[in-house]
Design a protein around this motif. Structure first.
Motif, PDB file in Angstrom:
ATOM      1  N   ILE A  69       1.025  -1.213  -0.047  1.00  0.00           N
ATOM      2  CA  ILE A  69       0.135  -0.116  -0.041  1.00  0.00           C
ATOM      3  C   ILE A  69       0.912   1.392  -0.081  1.00  0.00           C
ATOM      4  O   ILE A  69       1.759   1.281   0.715  1.00  0.00           O
ATOM      5  N   ASP A  70       0.525   2.120  -0.907  1.00  0.00           N
ATOM      6  CA  ASP A  70       1.236   3.425  -0.910  1.00  0.00           C
ATOM      7  C   ASP A  70       1.159   4.334   0.237  1.00  0.00           C
ATOM      8  O   ASP A  70      -0.064   4.860   0.234  1.00  0.00           O
ATOM      9  N   VAL A  71       2.103   4.663   0.914  1.00  0.00           N
ATOM     10  CA  VAL A  71       1.893   5.418   2.169  1.00  0.00           C
ATOM     11  C   VAL A  71       2.761   6.651   1.986  1.00  0.00           C
ATOM     12  O   VAL A  71       3.225   7.247   3.135  1.00  0.00           O
ATOM     13  N   SER A  72       3.003   6.988   0.772  1.00  0.00           N
ATOM     14  CA  SER A  72       4.094   8.329   0.288  1.00  0.00           C
ATOM     15  C   SER A  72       3.508   9.368   1.053  1.00  0.00           C
ATOM     16  O   SER A  72       2.200   9.554   1.201  1.00  0.00           O
ATOM     17  N   PHE A  73       4.337  10.217   1.175  1.00  0.00           N
ATOM     18  CA  PHE A  73       4.035  11.776   1.640  1.00  0.00           C
ATOM     19  C   PHE A  73       4.943  12.933   1.445  1.00  0.00           C
ATOM     20  O   PHE A  73       6.062  12.556   0.911  1.00  0.00           O
ATOM     21  N   ILE A  74       4.542  14.015   1.636  1.00  0.00           N
ATOM     22  CA  ILE A  74       5.442  15.311   1.536  1.00  0.00           C
ATOM     23  C   ILE A  74       5.417  15.835   2.697  1.00  0.00           C
ATOM     24  O   ILE A  74       4.270  16.037   3.299  1.00  0.00           O
ATOM     25  N   GLU A  75       6.524  16.239   3.127  1.00  0.00           N
ATOM     26  CA  GLU A  75       6.727  16.804   4.575  1.00  0.00           C
ATOM     27  C   GLU A  75       7.659  18.025   4.475  1.00  0.00           C
ATOM     28  O   GLU A  75       8.631  17.960   3.672  1.00  0.00           O
ATOM     29  N   LYS A  76       7.287  19.008   5.104  1.00  0.00           N
ATOM     30  CA  LYS A  76       8.168  20.353   5.377  1.00  0.00           C
ATOM     31  C   LYS A  76       8.619  19.883   6.949  1.00  0.00           C
ATOM     32  O   LYS A  76       7.972  20.348   7.771  1.00  0.00           O
ATOM     33  N   SER A  77      10.140  19.521   6.949  1.00  0.00           N
ATOM     34  CA  SER A  77      10.595  19.312   8.241  1.00  0.00           C
ATOM     35  C   SER A  77      11.324  20.573   8.881  1.00  0.00           C
ATOM     36  O   SER A  77      11.787  21.315   8.115  1.00  0.00           O
ATOM     37  N   ARG A  78      11.100  20.874  10.053  1.00  0.00           N
ATOM     38  CA  ARG A  78      11.725  21.728  10.874  1.00  0.00           C
ATOM     39  C   ARG A  78      12.628  21.418  11.893  1.00  0.00           C
ATOM     40  O   ARG A  78      12.506  20.407  12.486  1.00  0.00           O
ATOM     41  N   PHE A  79      13.984  21.967  11.669  1.00  0.00           N
ATOM     42  CA  PHE A  79      15.148  21.603  12.392  1.00  0.00           C
ATOM     43  C   PHE A  79      15.563  22.865  13.098  1.00  0.00           C
ATOM     44  O   PHE A  79      15.547  23.986  13.002  1.00  0.00           O
ATOM     45  N   LEU A  80      16.113  22.744  14.348  1.00  0.00           N
ATOM     46  CA  LEU A  80      16.854  23.720  15.195  1.00  0.00           C
ATOM     47  C   LEU A  80      18.318  23.383  15.543  1.00  0.00           C
ATOM     48  O   LEU A  80      18.420  22.126  15.914  1.00  0.00           O
ATOM     49  N   LYS A  81      19.024  24.497  15.478  1.00  0.00           N
ATOM     50  CA  LYS A  81      20.412  24.092  15.812  1.00  0.00           C
ATOM     51  C   LYS A  81      20.623  24.429  17.524  1.00  0.00           C
ATOM     52  O   LYS A  81      20.258  25.276  18.070  1.00  0.00           O
ATOM     53  N   GLU A  82      21.085  23.241  17.954  1.00  0.00           N
ATOM     54  CA  GLU A  82      21.722  23.436  19.171  1.00  0.00           C
ATOM     55  C   GLU A  82      23.129  22.807  19.747  1.00  0.00           C
ATOM     56  O   GLU A  82      23.382  21.908  19.167  1.00  0.00           O
TER      57      GLU A  82
END
Length: 100
Positions: A69-82
């Motif tokens: 089953i196709d469970v593909s997605f598009i995501e805009k990921s957010r990263f913080l620098k520590e």
């Protein structure tokens, strides 16, 4: 890291503000392993990248399947620098057809 079943990397690069973050790293690690073993990772495409000093964003399309089953997605990921490390905080999901 999911595609190569590397839960240690995922756990070590996830921000404590992430909704999936858990102090129970053993259970969290097993959840990652289960997901990785039950998912066929077909392709990862970087669609956009915004590089800032403290906060950055990566928009990508992940093509994957679970039990055929196709469970593909598009995501805009957010990263913080520590310190010197970038940590995954969260992501916003989009409908597949928005970036096609």
């Amino acid at each position: 890291a999911f595609a190569v079943c590397n839960p240690e990397y995922i756990i070590s690069t996830t921000h404590k503000k992430n909704p999936d973050f858990s102090n129970d790293s053993k259970s969290w690690s097993q959840d990652i392993v289960n997901f990785s073993k039950n998912t066929k990772f077909d392709k990862l495409e970087i669609l956009d990248f915004i590089d800032e000093e403290i906060e950055s964003f990566v928009t990508f399309r992940a093509t994957l399947f679970q039990k055929d089953i196709d469970v593909s997605f598009i995501e805009k990921s957010r990263f913080l620098k520590e310190g010197n490390n970038w940590l995954y905080v969260d992501g916003e999901f989009f409908e597949q057809n928005l970036c096609e």
